[in-house]
Design a protein around this motif. Structure first.
Motif, PDB file in Angstrom:
ATOM      1  N   ASP A 194       0.876  -1.175   0.000  1.00  0.00           N
ATOM      2  CA  ASP A 194       0.000   0.000   0.000  1.00  0.00           C
ATOM      3  C   ASP A 194       0.911   1.221   0.000  1.00  0.00           C
ATOM      4  N   ILE A 195       0.832   2.065  -1.047  1.00  0.00           N
ATOM      5  CA  ILE A 195       1.788   3.160  -1.159  1.00  0.00           C
ATOM      6  C   ILE A 195       1.128   4.420  -1.716  1.00  0.00           C
ATOM      7  N   GLU A 196       1.550   5.565  -1.196  1.00  0.00           N
ATOM      8  CA  GLU A 196       1.096   6.860  -1.712  1.00  0.00           C
ATOM      9  C   GLU A 196       1.995   7.282  -2.870  1.00  0.00           C
ATOM     10  N   VAL A 197       1.369   7.805  -3.924  1.00  0.00           N
ATOM     11  CA  VAL A 197       2.092   8.218  -5.121  1.00  0.00           C
ATOM     12  C   VAL A 197       1.709   9.654  -5.453  1.00  0.00           C
ATOM     13  N   SER A 198       2.718  10.464  -5.784  1.00  0.00           N
ATOM     14  CA  SER A 198       2.486  11.853  -6.188  1.00  0.00           C
ATOM     15  C   SER A 198       2.765  12.007  -7.672  1.00  0.00           C
ATOM     16  N   VAL A 199       1.855  12.669  -8.379  1.00  0.00           N
ATOM     17  CA  VAL A 199       2.064  12.995  -9.789  1.00  0.00           C
ATOM     18  C   VAL A 199       2.448  14.471  -9.862  1.00  0.00           C
ATOM     19  N   LYS A 200       3.650  14.737 -10.404  1.00  0.00           N
ATOM     20  CA  LYS A 200       4.194  16.089 -10.465  1.00  0.00           C
ATOM     21  C   LYS A 200       4.229  16.577 -11.917  1.00  0.00           C
ATOM     22  N   PRO A 201       4.229  17.908 -12.098  1.00  0.00           N
ATOM     23  CA  PRO A 201       4.428  18.430 -13.460  1.00  0.00           C
ATOM     24  C   PRO A 201       5.786  17.995 -14.000  1.00  0.00           C
ATOM     25  N   SER A 202       5.862  17.761 -15.285  1.00  0.00           N
ATOM     26  CA  SER A 202       7.094  17.250 -15.892  1.00  0.00           C
ATOM     27  C   SER A 202       8.085  18.376 -16.119  1.00  0.00           C
ATOM     28  N   TYR A 203       9.270  18.226 -15.552  1.00  0.00           N
ATOM     29  CA  TYR A 203      10.380  19.128 -15.844  1.00  0.00           C
ATOM     30  C   TYR A 203      11.522  18.355 -16.505  1.00  0.00           C
ATOM     31  N   ASN A 204      11.320  17.044 -16.659  1.00  0.00           N
ATOM     32  CA  ASN A 204      12.373  16.170 -17.150  1.00  0.00           C
ATOM     33  C   ASN A 204      11.718  15.035 -17.928  1.00  0.00           C
ATOM     34  N   ILE A 205      12.322  14.642 -19.039  1.00  0.00           N
ATOM     35  CA  ILE A 205      11.814  13.505 -19.810  1.00  0.00           C
ATOM     36  C   ILE A 205      12.440  12.226 -19.258  1.00  0.00           C
ATOM     37  N   ILE A 206      11.591  11.276 -18.914  1.00  0.00           N
ATOM     38  CA  ILE A 206      12.058  10.035 -18.300  1.00  0.00           C
ATOM     39  C   ILE A 206      12.799   9.200 -19.339  1.00  0.00           C
ATOM     40  N   PRO A 207      13.928   8.571 -18.979  1.00  0.00           N
ATOM     41  CA  PRO A 207      14.608   7.681 -19.931  1.00  0.00           C
ATOM     42  C   PRO A 207      13.742   6.470 -20.258  1.00  0.00           C
ATOM     43  N   THR A 208      14.011   5.857 -21.398  1.00  0.00           N
ATOM     44  CA  THR A 208      13.213   4.706 -21.841  1.00  0.00           C
ATOM     45  C   THR A 208      14.108   3.491 -22.056  1.00  0.00           C
ATOM     46  N   LEU A 209      13.467   2.319 -22.030  1.00  0.00           N
ATOM     47  CA  LEU A 209      14.126   1.045 -22.317  1.00  0.00           C
ATOM     48  C   LEU A 209      13.292   0.302 -23.346  1.00  0.00           C
ATOM     49  N   THR A 210      13.960  -0.316 -24.304  1.00  0.00           N
ATOM     50  CA  THR A 210      13.236  -1.084 -25.314  1.00  0.00           C
ATOM     51  C   THR A 210      12.911  -2.472 -24.782  1.00  0.00           C
ATOM     52  N   GLY A 211      12.112  -3.188 -25.575  1.00  0.00           N
ATOM     53  CA  GLY A 211      11.902  -4.597 -25.302  1.00  0.00           C
ATOM     54  C   GLY A 211      13.085  -5.401 -25.812  1.00  0.00           C
ATOM     55  N   VAL A 212      12.867  -6.686 -26.030  1.00  0.00           N
ATOM     56  CA  VAL A 212      13.935  -7.592 -26.443  1.00  0.00           C
ATOM     57  C   VAL A 212      14.449  -7.209 -27.823  1.00  0.00           C
ATOM     58  N   ASN A 213      15.757  -6.950 -27.911  1.00  0.00           N
ATOM     59  CA  ASN A 213      16.425  -6.620 -29.174  1.00  0.00           C
ATOM     60  C   ASN A 213      15.767  -5.449 -29.894  1.00  0.00           C
ATOM     61  N   GLY A 214      15.353  -4.440 -29.124  1.00  0.00           N
ATOM     62  CA  GLY A 214      14.796  -3.235 -29.711  1.00  0.00           C
ATOM     63  C   GLY A 214      13.318  -3.304 -30.017  1.00  0.00           C
ATOM     64  N   SER A 215      12.683  -4.441 -29.762  1.00  0.00           N
ATOM     65  CA  SER A 215      11.248  -4.581 -30.020  1.00  0.00           C
ATOM     66  C   SER A 215      10.462  -4.037 -28.834  1.00  0.00           C
ATOM     67  N   ASN A 216       9.155  -4.241 -28.881  1.00  0.00           N
ATOM     68  CA  ASN A 216       8.311  -3.867 -27.751  1.00  0.00           C
ATOM     69  C   ASN A 216       7.909  -5.090 -26.931  1.00  0.00           C
ATOM     70  N   GLU A 217       8.558  -6.228 -27.199  1.00  0.00           N
ATOM     71  CA  GLU A 217       8.205  -7.496 -26.561  1.00  0.00           C
ATOM     72  C   GLU A 217       9.047  -7.715 -25.309  1.00  0.00           C
ATOM     73  N   ASN A 218       8.364  -8.048 -24.207  1.00  0.00           N
ATOM     74  CA  ASN A 218       9.059  -8.266 -22.935  1.00  0.00           C
ATOM     75  C   ASN A 218       9.167  -9.735 -22.562  1.00  0.00           C
ATOM     76  N   THR A 219       8.541 -10.631 -23.326  1.00  0.00           N
ATOM     77  CA  THR A 219       8.505 -12.050 -22.983  1.00  0.00           C
ATOM     78  C   THR A 219       9.367 -12.848 -23.952  1.00  0.00           C
ATOM     79  N   ILE A 220      10.161 -13.757 -23.401  1.00  0.00           N
ATOM     80  CA  ILE A 220      11.018 -14.627 -24.203  1.00  0.00           C
ATOM     81  C   ILE A 220      10.709 -16.069 -23.843  1.00  0.00           C
ATOM     82  N   ASN A 221      10.500 -16.899 -24.853  1.00  0.00           N
ATOM     83  CA  ASN A 221      10.305 -18.332 -24.651  1.00  0.00           C
ATOM     84  C   ASN A 221      11.540 -19.069 -25.156  1.00  0.00           C
ATOM     85  N   ILE A 222      12.157 -19.864 -24.291  1.00  0.00           N
ATOM     86  CA  ILE A 222      13.321 -20.642 -24.694  1.00  0.00           C
ATOM     87  C   ILE A 222      13.150 -22.078 -24.220  1.00  0.00           C
TER      88      ILE A 222
END
Length: 628
Positions: free
Chosen positions: A278-306
């Motif tokens: 149970d956690i309190e969260v504050s939404v603030k005005p943006s002064y900074n662009i958040i960094p991003t991470l891609t999915g697997v090998n630059g895709s948008n996929e987060n699941t890998i089946n091996i």
């Protein structure tokens, strides 16, 4: 008579008591208000130590503008099914107090005496003995109250924070692992963000994540303002990955809200535990662009089946749109012996290398964090990758041929693990079923392929069945009128069925005709033999002539030669045939010698079991023997 008027000392005592009570109530209100102004949230987890002993850990999240964290918290342990309740004191770990907000190096939070509002995580723990195996153990902590600045619920300052953890120890002891990440307490307006609530499943059980309504008590919940709800606690749509605990959203309004995540643990499909945050969260005005991470090998996929025992390699790319910001990569994972390489540069690339032969469960997670160096507060984005290991397990059940030469064998392929549907490919025929029937003796193999193209192959040998009884009534026999002729079907078998309905191993007949017998041994294997019986006038013949012509065969087993005694050879040639147990003729011998003793050279005959059939003009008889 006593006066009804109060004595001055009595009156002052009553007023004094009322005044003290009033001051105490005011202090309690102030204390609760202080707590309410600075409690951000809480979570409760537990770990099995040994026997019936557990360690329970409570984490209190608070901002640093108010009172210090209390020295202890009250823990309630209860099972209604077992009618057991106990109370314990959770003691503060003075070495805890980790800050939740990442400030840049030249900024100091209020936790360290600075000006920027900071927040800390304070941990409490105690050991508890669970005295019985019950399905509904509940650990719980209640504290008052929530911050007055929360805008998404009604009357936050009178709303408790209640967290609980459930344990079902009827299926064995269990540990409900800690949350891997500190909670995200600050979000940026109109940017896609990830809140990660992943729990470390230390026992390898299955976890399921859902959004829940924050509790104020065991059966009571916060009252959301209109336009907010359990699934939209911040007023915008939120998506939670039930397998990883990853929550994605785009906040669209500045606010202070509360989020609750429930994590349920299952073992073989049975609910054995749960924890919540149970956690309190504050939404603030943006002064900074958040960094991003891609999915697997630059895709948008987060699941890998091996497949089990396969090597895994993939890359994750980071990016920060703010010029001059440097992205720092960190990660956590439950993948054993995983290697993570972080490259150089402003937006480093992360390479993940792993060999799944170390896998001991089906699902693993890797969480990568991209943190920039913006001021005054660093922005952090995370992304969780789910690695599903297809570990196909194939079990073969088979039934051998019942009797030699039959085709009544069967095979059943039982598959577990991996991902359905399964495809079956048999080596001998183009058959796609998991079971086979009506099979002959032989070697069979099947390859199983699952939905992720992972496969495994297994071979099975179907053994030949038991041998059928060896019987030979002679084909044609002659008897003397007026004397019975004995037909013998051997011995040591279980069941005899003659054509004249007799059920003995031998019968005597006095009438010419065709006779047959079915002999079934103790394994249920049968053989049939037929004979034609004729009778003739044998006047003048002595008893020796009426007996069987071929009396004995020796030795048995045979080393080189076999000998036969012909008591009444009659006229013409004597033939000898060597057959295997299937009735195939291996050798044939013909002798014009009408003497009483005959010898056959079988030195070139391979070792095994055979049948010798000797025929004279008077008789046909078979002998089963073994060649060494």
């Amino acid at each position: 008579m006593r006066s009804s008027q109060n004595h001055p000392n009595q009156t002052s005592g009553v007023y004094g008591f009322i005044l003290l009570l009033f001051i105490f109530c005011i202090m309690m209100i102030i204390h609760q208000s202080a707590n309410a102004s600075h409690m951000l949230g809480a979570e409760l987890t537990y770990k099995h130590l040994s026997g019936q002993k557990y360690q329970v850990q409570y984490t209190l999240y608070r901002d640093c503008n108010g009172i210090s964290a209390p020295a202890n918290m009250n823990l309630k342990v209860q099972s209604e099914n077992c009618s057991l309740t106990s109370f314990h004191s959770l003691e503060l770990d003075l070495t805890s107090g980790k800050e939740l907000v990442n400030f840049c190096s030249n900024q100091t939070s209020t936790c360290q005496g600075g000006n920027y509002l900071g927040a800390q995580a304070w941990k409490y723990s105690c050991e508890v003995i669970i005295p019985a195996n019950c399905s509904d153990w509940k650990f719980s902590v209640t504290d008052c109250c929530r911050n007055a600045g929360i805008t998404t619920i009604v009357n936050p300052t009178s709303s408790n924070i209640y967290v609980e953890a459930l344990l079902n120890n009827t299926l064995g002891q269990n540990s409900m692992g800690e949350f891997v990440n500190s909670p995200t307490i600050q979000l940026y307006l109109n940017q896609t963000q990830i809140i990660n609530a992943r729990v470390n499943a230390t026992d390898g059980d299955s976890l399921v994540y859902t959004l829940s309504t924050p509790n104020t008590g065991s059966e009571t919940y916060v009252d959301f303002q209109s336009s907010y709800s359990q699934l939209r606690p911040l007023g915008t749509e939120m998506f939670i990955n039930a397998q990883t605990g990853e929550i994605s959203l785009v906040p669209n309004q500045v606010l202070n809200g509360v989020i609750s995540v429930l994590v349920k643990e299952y073992r073989n499909g049975i609910h054995i535990g749960s924890v919540s945050r149970d956690i309190e969260v504050s939404v603030k005005p943006s002064y900074n662009i958040i960094p991003t991470l891609t999915g697997v090998n630059g895709s948008n996929e987060n699941t890998i089946n091996i497949c089990k025992n396969a090597a895994l390699s993939f890359k994750i790319y980071s990016y920060d749109a703010d010029q001059g910001n440097q992205v720092k990569i960190s990660w956590t994972s439950d993948m054993p012996e995983v290697r993570v390489r972080v490259g150089a540069g402003t937006n480093p690339t992360t390479e993940v290398l792993w060999n799944s032969n170390n896998a001991v469960k089906e699902n693993y997670t890797l969480t990568v964090y991209a943190q920039d160096n913006a001021c005054p507060v660093n922005a952090v984005q995370s992304r969780t990758y789910l690695i599903h290991v297809s570990d196909l397990n194939l079990q073969i059940k088979s039934q051998n041929v019942s009797c030699e030469g039959a085709n009544d064998a069967g095979i059943q392929a039982i598959v577990s693990g991996g991902s359905q549907p399964y495809a079956f490919n048999w080596s001998d025929q183009n058959i796609s079923t998991s079971s086979r029937k009506n099979l002959n003796a032989g070697t069979y193999s099947v390859m199983i392929t699952d939905a992720n193209a992972c496969s495994t192959t297994q071979q099975v040998i179907i053994q030949e069945g038991h041998s059928a009884p060896i019987i030979n009534l002679g084909g044609q026999l002659s008897g003397c009128n007026g004397m019975p002729l004995k037909l013998e079907a051997g011995s040591g078998t279980n069941l005899y069925e003659w054509s004249n309905n007799a059920s003995t191993s031998s019968i005597e007949v006095t009438t010419a005709g065709n006779y047959s017998v079915r002999v079934t041994n103790q394994y249920g294997c049968s053989a049939i033999s037929n004979v034609k019986v004729v009778f003739q006038d044998c006047a003048g013949n002595d008893q020796q002539q009426q007996s069987r012509a071929i009396s004995t065969m020796y030795p048995n087993p045979v080393v080189d030669k076999v000998n036969l005694r012909i008591e009444n050879p009659g006229e013409g040639v004597i033939s000898f045939k060597i057959l295997d147990l299937r009735g195939k003729i291996i050798e044939s011998h013909i002798s014009g010698n009408t003497s009483l003793n005959h010898s056959l050279d079988l030195s070139n005959l391979p070792s095994g079991a055979y049948i010798l059939v000797a025929s004279t003009s008077r008789d046909v008889q078979s002998f089963k023997f073994c060649k060494q």
